[in-house]
Design a protein around this motif. Structure first.
Motif, short mmCIF file in Angstrom:
data_model
loop_
_atom_site.label_atom_id
_atom_site.label_comp_id
_atom_site.label_asym_id
_atom_site.label_seq_id
_atom_site.Cartn_x
_atom_site.Cartn_y
_atom_site.Cartn_z
N LEU A 1 7.89 5.66 38.29
CA LEU A 1 7.53 7.02 37.87
C LEU A 1 7.85 8.04 38.96
CD1 LEU A 1 4.15 6.38 36.01
CD2 LEU A 1 6.38 6.88 35.01
N VAL A 2 7.64 7.65 40.22
CA VAL A 2 8.02 8.54 41.32
C VAL A 2 9.52 8.75 41.34
CG1 VAL A 2 8.10 8.77 43.83
CG2 VAL A 2 6.00 7.99 42.72
N GLU A 3 10.27 7.68 41.13
CA GLU A 3 11.73 7.77 41.12
C GLU A 3 12.24 8.57 39.92
OE1 GLU A 3 15.53 4.66 41.53
OE2 GLU A 3 13.45 3.94 41.55
N MET A 4 11.57 8.43 38.79
CA MET A 4 11.98 9.15 37.58
C MET A 4 11.55 10.62 37.60
SD MET A 4 10.82 6.04 35.12
CE MET A 4 10.71 6.93 33.60
N GLY A 5 10.58 10.96 38.44
CA GLY A 5 10.11 12.34 38.50
C GLY A 5 9.26 12.74 37.31
N VAL A 6 8.54 11.79 36.73
CA VAL A 6 7.66 12.09 35.60
C VAL A 6 6.35 12.63 36.14
CG1 VAL A 6 6.48 11.18 33.59
CG2 VAL A 6 8.72 10.31 34.21
N GLY A 7 6.08 13.89 35.89
CA GLY A 7 4.85 14.48 36.40
C GLY A 7 4.82 14.50 37.92
N ARG A 8 3.62 14.45 38.47
CA ARG A 8 3.44 14.45 39.92
C ARG A 8 2.37 13.43 40.27
NH1 ARG A 8 2.23 19.43 40.56
NH2 ARG A 8 0.01 19.31 41.04
N VAL A 9 2.55 12.77 41.41
CA VAL A 9 1.60 11.76 41.86
C VAL A 9 0.22 12.39 41.99
CG1 VAL A 9 1.01 10.14 43.68
CG2 VAL A 9 3.39 10.49 43.05
N PRO A 10 -0.80 11.85 41.33
CA PRO A 10 -2.13 12.48 41.36
C PRO A 10 -2.78 12.37 42.72
CG PRO A 10 -2.21 10.38 40.19
CD PRO A 10 -0.76 10.66 40.46
N SER A 11 -3.68 13.31 42.99
CA SER A 11 -4.36 13.36 44.28
C SER A 11 -5.58 12.46 44.32
CB SER A 11 -4.80 14.80 44.58
OG SER A 11 -5.65 15.28 43.55
N VAL A 12 -5.95 11.85 43.19
CA VAL A 12 -7.15 11.01 43.17
C VAL A 12 -6.88 9.61 43.68
CG1 VAL A 12 -8.24 12.28 41.31
CG2 VAL A 12 -6.68 10.41 40.76
N GLY A 13 -5.64 9.28 43.96
CA GLY A 13 -5.34 7.99 44.56
C GLY A 13 -4.84 6.95 43.57
#
Length: 530
Positions: free
Chosen positions: A329-341
């Motif tokens: 998902l990080v590589e695909m750029g779907v949304g943004r990595v959440p800050s809750v961990g």
């Protein structure tokens, strides 16, 4: 206090069974979980009621540490309402930010205990134990003023009873902060988590008064994220359209869902509003972060992670799948990595879930302390009602639907050229889209592996058929190696308990004989009992 192991005394009344203390504690904890205001905190708190490494004094009820570990007396007897009271007392120490270094730690602890006692007497949480039930009158209202008063004039003896660790014993323990390297981003503070639960409780009350009971009727953040996938992301749009988003704090609380979880059987995705709605109406998770979480759960289902577990440890397999999905998902750029961990390790890039599982299985103690989107030690793929459900007709048809939805989404992405997909993800989707190998082909492969063609060897024990043409020259004959003939054995179980008719029985026996002849098995033993 932290270095010596306390000696616990069993103070359960004789008229009660031995397990009544544990039963009452669980009932009290269940009552705490009912309160929405504490929902976000409870998913991060850890309870230790085991005698090992328990820091609770033997005369107390419990003790809480800065890292959110509540050490509960393993054999203390109390009524369920009393357990509710002391557990909420410990949670409020965390919520109000009482863990502070002071010159007089006991005076500060007593001041905080008095403040919480007055707070709980006003709100009626549970029932205070007899020794903690006295009203507080004529004292300052804030912790700071109480602390200043105790430092100047001393601590009245009656106020020492308000500690949950015993009379005059501090019930707060400051420990070194735990390193949570496996978490990506900054997790919520205890005060922020309490604010999130408070905001959810207020929103729930307003919705209840307004007659809104179903998240589908509201334009919630979860519904917005689902609509975005349907309208803008074809790879997961079909899956998102067929899943119901449930945003209910109490339901998530009952199933111990910290942030999110998915149930493939019921086609439901649970999102905990207590986490992504903060205090004073400020969102702790933005829309793009919720898209990341929703895509995470949809990929669990689409890639059939639950069906691919194949007897592996459920939680460790969930962790391995999380590492793979989050990197994609990080590589695909779907949304943004959440800050809750969440679980993210770039060193595992390029590895599939099976390979990651084999790697983390060698260090199970470390990886069992990790947290998925559901919480510590819990997988965000819910098990469902029946483990054998996927072997039934409904499970098989739904499995086909999930495969087809993801495959069609991939085909649409290829046709339109919309978005970037990792090669490993494409390979997994294409592998799932292939039909399973027929049973007869699998059987033929098994025979090829275990029954290779026989090699012939020369022997002079039996003359060649051309020996008569050269009577003076001995000619050997080529025959199958008798040593390999002895190992060509396989077993077949033929179930005739259903009164198999003679015509079908003849076909089955003929099939067994045909396979035996084809693999040069010259003797068959039939054992029958029908």
């Amino acid at each position: 206090m932290g270095s010596k192991k306390p000696k616990y005394s069993n103070n359960i009344p004789k008229e009660n069974p031995a397990n009544l203390a544990a039963t009452n504690y669980q009932r009290g904890l269940s009552e705490v979980r009912y309160y929405t205001i504490f929902s976000a905190m409870l998913h991060r708190v850890r309870f230790n009621r085991l005698p090992e490494n328990n820091l609770c004094p033997r005369e107390g009820y419990l003790l809480v540490t800065t890292n959110g570990v509540i050490h509960v007396h393993p054999r203390r007897y109390a009524e369920p309402e009393e357990w509710t009271y002391v557990l909420i007392h410990a949670l409020l120490h965390l919520a109000f930010g009482h863990f502070q270094e002071r010159n007089n730690p006991l005076a500060w602890n007593v001041a905080c205990d008095c403040y919480i006692t007055r707070f709980m007497q006003d709100l009626k949480f549970g029932r205070a134990p007899a020794e903690m039930d006295a009203r507080i009158e004529g004292l300052p209202r804030t912790e700071e003023n109480l602390y200043r008063l105790f430092c100047e004039e001393g601590i009245p003896d009656a106020l020492l009873n308000y500690s949950t660790a015993g009379k005059g014993v501090p019930d707060m323990l400051i420990e070194p902060e735990e390193k949570q390297s496996y978490l990506f981003g900054k997790p919520l503070t205890w005060t922020e988590a309490f604010g999130a639960g408070l905001n959810s409780a207020v929103s729930e009350a307003v919705d209840k008064v307004g007659g809104v009971v179903d998240s589908e009727a509201r334009n919630t953040p979860g519904q917005k994220a689902r609509a975005w996938f349907i309208n803008n992301y074809p790879l997961l749009g079909a899956l998102a359209a067929n899943f119901k988003i449930i945003e209910d704090v109490q339901l998530c609380q009952r199933q111990s869902i910290t942030i999110a979880a998915v149930d493939a059987e019921t086609r439901e995705i649970y999102l905990n509003p207590a986490v992504y709605l903060g205090g004073h109406g400020a969102p702790l998770l933005e829309d793009e972060e919720l898209r990341f979480i929703l895509a995470h759960e949809l990929l669990h289902v689409g890639l059939r992670h639950q069906a691919r577990r194949q007897g592996r440890d459920p939680f460790l397999w969930n962790v391995a799948c999380d590492y793979v999905i989050n990197l994609w998902l990080v590589e695909m750029g779907v949304g943004r990595v959440p800050s809750v961990g969440l679980l993210l390790d770039h060193e595992l890039r390029g590895m599939n879930a099976e390979a990651i599982y084999d790697r983390i299985a060698n260090d199970m103690r470390t990886y069992r302390k990790l947290a998925t989107l559901r919480g510590f030690g819990l997988g965000d793929m819910l098990e469902g009602e029946r483990p054998e459900w996927w072997a039934t007709g409904a499970g098989v048809s739904l499995d086909e639907f999930y495969r087809r939805a993801l495959t069609q989404g991939l085909e649409y992405v290829r046709q339109t050229g919309r978005g970037y997909l990792p090669a490993e993800l494409i390979e997994e989707i294409m592998a799932m889209s292939q039909p399973p190998v027929p049973w007869d082909v699998q059987l033929a492969h098994w025979f090829d592996e275990h029954f290779p063609p026989l090699e012939k060897v020369r022997t002079y024990a039996r003359p060649s058929r051309r020996q008569s043409s050269t009577p003076d020259i001995p000619r050997p004959r080529y025959i199958p190696d008798p040593r390999t003939m002895e190992g060509r054995t396989f077993g077949v179980i033929l179930d005739t308990s259903g009164s198999m008719d003679s015509r079908l029985l003849a076909k089955v026996l003929g099939t067994i004989a045909s396979y035996s002849i084809a693999r040069e098995v010259h003797a068959v033993r039939v054992v029958f009992c029908d």
